[in-house]
Each structure stands twice: as C-alpha cells, then as structure tokens.
Motif scaffolding. Structure first.
Motif, PDB file in Angstrom:
ATOM      1  N   MET A 122      19.454 -17.546 -57.652  1.00 26.42           N
ATOM      2  CA  MET A 122      20.434 -18.627 -57.574  1.00 26.42           C
ATOM      3  C   MET A 122      21.236 -18.503 -56.282  1.00 26.42           C
ATOM      4  O   MET A 122      21.676 -17.420 -55.899  1.00 26.42           O
ATOM      5  N   HIS A 123      21.420 -19.660 -55.645  1.00 26.39           N
ATOM      6  CA  HIS A 123      22.090 -19.793 -54.346  1.00 26.39           C
ATOM      7  C   HIS A 123      23.251 -20.747 -54.645  1.00 26.39           C
ATOM      8  O   HIS A 123      23.084 -21.953 -54.555  1.00 26.39           O
ATOM      9  N   HIS A 124      24.366 -20.190 -55.131  1.00 29.09           N
ATOM     10  CA  HIS A 124      25.416 -20.960 -55.819  1.00 29.09           C
ATOM     11  C   HIS A 124      24.719 -21.649 -56.993  1.00 29.09           C
ATOM     12  O   HIS A 124      24.200 -20.967 -57.861  1.00 29.09           O
TER      13      HIS A 124
ATOM     14  N   THR B  80      15.837 -14.679 -49.361  1.00 25.47           N
ATOM     15  CA  THR B  80      16.731 -15.071 -48.257  1.00 25.47           C
ATOM     16  C   THR B  80      18.090 -15.573 -48.701  1.00 25.47           C
ATOM     17  O   THR B  80      19.092 -15.198 -48.127  1.00 25.47           O
ATOM     18  N   ASP B  81      18.133 -16.509 -49.624  1.00 26.13           N
ATOM     19  CA  ASP B  81      19.391 -17.185 -49.922  1.00 26.13           C
ATOM     20  C   ASP B  81      19.695 -17.010 -51.405  1.00 26.13           C
ATOM     21  O   ASP B  81      19.116 -17.708 -52.238  1.00 26.13           O
ATOM     22  N   ALA B  82      20.593 -16.091 -51.717  1.00 28.29           N
ATOM     23  CA  ALA B  82      20.887 -15.806 -53.123  1.00 28.29           C
ATOM     24  C   ALA B  82      22.244 -15.155 -53.266  1.00 28.29           C
ATOM     25  O   ALA B  82      22.690 -14.421 -52.379  1.00 28.29           O
TER      26      ALA B  82
ATOM     27  N   THR C 117      11.172 -21.580 -49.299  1.00 27.65           N
ATOM     28  CA  THR C 117      12.079 -20.941 -50.262  1.00 27.65           C
ATOM     29  C   THR C 117      12.958 -21.994 -50.938  1.00 27.65           C
ATOM     30  O   THR C 117      13.195 -21.938 -52.143  1.00 27.65           O
ATOM     31  N   HIS C 118      13.471 -22.930 -50.145  1.00 28.73           N
ATOM     32  CA  HIS C 118      14.325 -24.005 -50.659  1.00 28.73           C
ATOM     33  C   HIS C 118      14.493 -25.067 -49.579  1.00 28.73           C
ATOM     34  O   HIS C 118      13.990 -24.911 -48.468  1.00 28.73           O
ATOM     35  N   GLU C 119      15.215 -26.129 -49.921  1.00 32.05           N
ATOM     36  CA  GLU C 119      15.203 -27.317 -49.078  1.00 32.05           C
ATOM     37  C   GLU C 119      16.335 -27.381 -48.065  1.00 32.05           C
ATOM     38  O   GLU C 119      16.450 -28.379 -47.343  1.00 32.05           O
ATOM     39  N   HIS C 120      17.178 -26.354 -47.969  1.00 35.55           N
ATOM     40  CA  HIS C 120      18.270 -26.449 -47.002  1.00 35.55           C
ATOM     41  C   HIS C 120      17.727 -26.616 -45.580  1.00 35.55           C
ATOM     42  O   HIS C 120      16.691 -26.073 -45.231  1.00 35.55           O
ATOM     43  N   LYS C 121      18.539 -27.336 -44.787  1.00 35.76           N
ATOM     44  CA  LYS C 121      18.096 -27.722 -43.447  1.00 35.76           C
ATOM     45  C   LYS C 121      17.765 -26.510 -42.569  1.00 35.76           C
ATOM     46  O   LYS C 121      16.860 -26.585 -41.728  1.00 35.76           O
ATOM     47  N   ASP C 122      18.497 -25.415 -42.751  1.00 32.86           N
ATOM     48  CA  ASP C 122      18.215 -24.244 -41.906  1.00 32.86           C
ATOM     49  C   ASP C 122      16.871 -23.598 -42.260  1.00 32.86           C
ATOM     50  O   ASP C 122      16.441 -22.661 -41.586  1.00 32.86           O
ATOM     51  N   HIS C 123      16.194 -24.128 -43.289  1.00 32.20           N
ATOM     52  CA  HIS C 123      14.878 -23.610 -43.683  1.00 32.20           C
ATOM     53  C   HIS C 123      13.765 -24.648 -43.529  1.00 32.20           C
ATOM     54  O   HIS C 123      12.594 -24.333 -43.758  1.00 32.20           O
ATOM     55  N   THR C 124      14.138 -25.887 -43.196  1.00 34.38           N
ATOM     56  CA  THR C 124      13.129 -26.960 -43.151  1.00 34.38           C
ATOM     57  C   THR C 124      13.124 -27.770 -41.845  1.00 34.38           C
ATOM     58  O   THR C 124      12.116 -28.410 -41.535  1.00 34.38           O
TER      59      THR C 124
HETATM   60 ZN    ZN Z   1      20.363 -22.129 -48.280  1.00 36.23          ZN
END
Ligand code: ZN
Ligand code: ZN
Ligand code: ZN
Length: 253
Positions: free
Chosen positions: A151-153, A169-171, A73-80
C-alpha cells in the motif's frame, strides 16, 4: 540475472529544480538520482520495471540495446511518463513492446497516452501489447514475476519477487499475507524516502525495521528524496548489509 538501478530518486528526482540544499548541490554522482526504475537482464531477455520521465536518458546512459517488455508497479507519473520513448525499440526490433500492469494501471496508461490506442494511429507512435496482471505469478520472457501487493497511502502498488530478488518501490504498508511472499528473499530493494514521516512512503527508520523483520542477505534502498541527506553520510550510518542504491548500480543474482 543482472540487475541495474536505472533511477533511484523520488518523484521530483535529485537534484530538485530550484533547490539549493546541500544534497542538490552535491558533486557526488551518487546524489544525482533520476526517477526510480530498474533493468533486469535474465536469460537473454531485457526487461524494464517502470518507464518514468527519465526513461530515455536511462536507456542511453546504460546503453541498453534492446527492450523485450515493461512491467509496471503503479500508475503514478514518475513511473509511467516516459512510455513514448519506447519507440526506438519498436523501430529497431520491428516488434510491439509488451506492457504488463494491473487493469487500473493499464486504464490510466490508456487515458494518458490515448493516441497509442486510437483507432486511426498516426505513423511512428509507440506500438504496445497489453498484458493485464493480477495478484498472481506471471511470466515475462521466461522470467517469473510474483507480485507483492503493497500500500502506497491508499493506492495498491505491486512490488515484485523474482527468484531471490524482491523490488518494492512505493510503499508505506505491507500486509502480513504479502510479507509472507517476501520472506526468504536474498536481496530486498525497498523505498526509503526521507528521515521524517511521509504519507505514502517508508522513512529510513521504517525501511530499516522492515529489513530487520525480513532479514535478507542484503538490502538496497531506493526512491530517495533530497531530504534523506547526502549519500555518503547516510550510507555510513547504515548496518553492514544495507546500502543506499544509486543510479547505475549493478548487482548479479
Ligand atoms: Zn507512487
Ligand atoms: Zn514513485
Ligand atoms: Zn534539495
């Protein structure tokens, strides 16, 4: 299609280390939330959305014997952060694992897991096949994913629509054009972090009003913080077609 919520917690997970609040102290198994991730089983293929820090425990707890692809979904650490733990699937299946992500996500993964991509590879490291995706439908092992850019911020993140199932998930903002892609979905999964406003996630009320706008048959909330409250109490306040997801929850579409 069989869907399993591998994790339904926000970035720190629930309970939070060192926290003594009633949610973190709760004995209800639904108040134990690993970092957000989803497993999809469709036409014999086993696909995971995001490999967060709890990936290993999630694959063990849900006894997932095979992994055919990871979609990010995106590169944030809690997802990778859990990517290194795909290795048992490399060894067992004797295959490289395809990773699907935007250029931005893949570049971040290449930086954070540089050893996976080094020229002189150490034996036993993860073996991956990189697939760059853009905001257009793509196929994963015979399953069509339609990205929904949310958009996630200030960070663009992909939600995904797979048939009548949509996972976001993150939006905290979704543009009118992207909302068009969600309309008509039967099941909508959406982040609902907490009660109070947050810079990068929908609150419970924002998530509820988005559900009203889309009007799916059923909605599940995920990426939940300990600040949302006890699962049982929050659940009892929700409309009949809305539920808080919890780790291990399975649905069929
Ligand atoms: Zn995130
Ligand atoms: Zn997250
Ligand atoms: Zn807490």
């Amino acid at each position: 299609m069989k869907i399993t919520f591998l994790g339904t917690g926000t970035s720190q997970g629930v309970p939070v280390i060192g926290c003594n609040c009633e949610v973190c102290r709760s004995m209800d198994y639904r108040d134990k939330r690993l970092r957000s991730s989803l497993h999809i089983e469709n036409q014999g293929a086993s696909i995971v959305i995001d490999t967060g820090p709890d990936f290993r425990m999630q694959m063990l707890q849900n006894a997932i014997p095979r992994l055919d692809a990871v979609v990010y979904t995106h590169e944030h650490k809690d997802h990778t952060a859990g990517l290194d733990d795909i290795r048992p699937y490399n060894f067992k299946q004797q295959t490289d694992i395809p990773l699907f992500g935007t250029a931005q996500v893949l570049n971040q993964i290449k930086t954070e897991f540089a050893y996976i991509f080094s020229k002189n590879k150490y034996p036993g490291i993860p073996r991956v096949l990189i697939h760059e995706i853009g905001n257009a439908p793509f196929e994963v092992e015979g399953t069509t994913f339609t990205p929904i850019q949310v958009m996630h911020h200030k960070l663009p993140v992909f939600g995904f629509r797979i048939g009548d199932f949509t996972y976001i998930t993150d939006a905290n903002y979704i543009s009118p054009e992207e909302i068009e892609k969600i309309k008509g979905t039967k099941i909508l999964v959406l982040n609902a972090l907490q009660i109070k406003p947050h810079i990068s996630h929908f609150t419970l009320n924002e998530a509820l009003s988005f559900v009203q706008e889309i009007n799916p048959e059923y909605a599940y909330f995920t990426h939940i913080s300990h600040k949302l409250g006890l699962h049982q109490q929050v659940q009892s306040s929700l409309p009949a077609n809305v539920a808080l997801a919890f780790d291990g929850l399975q649905i069929e579409t």
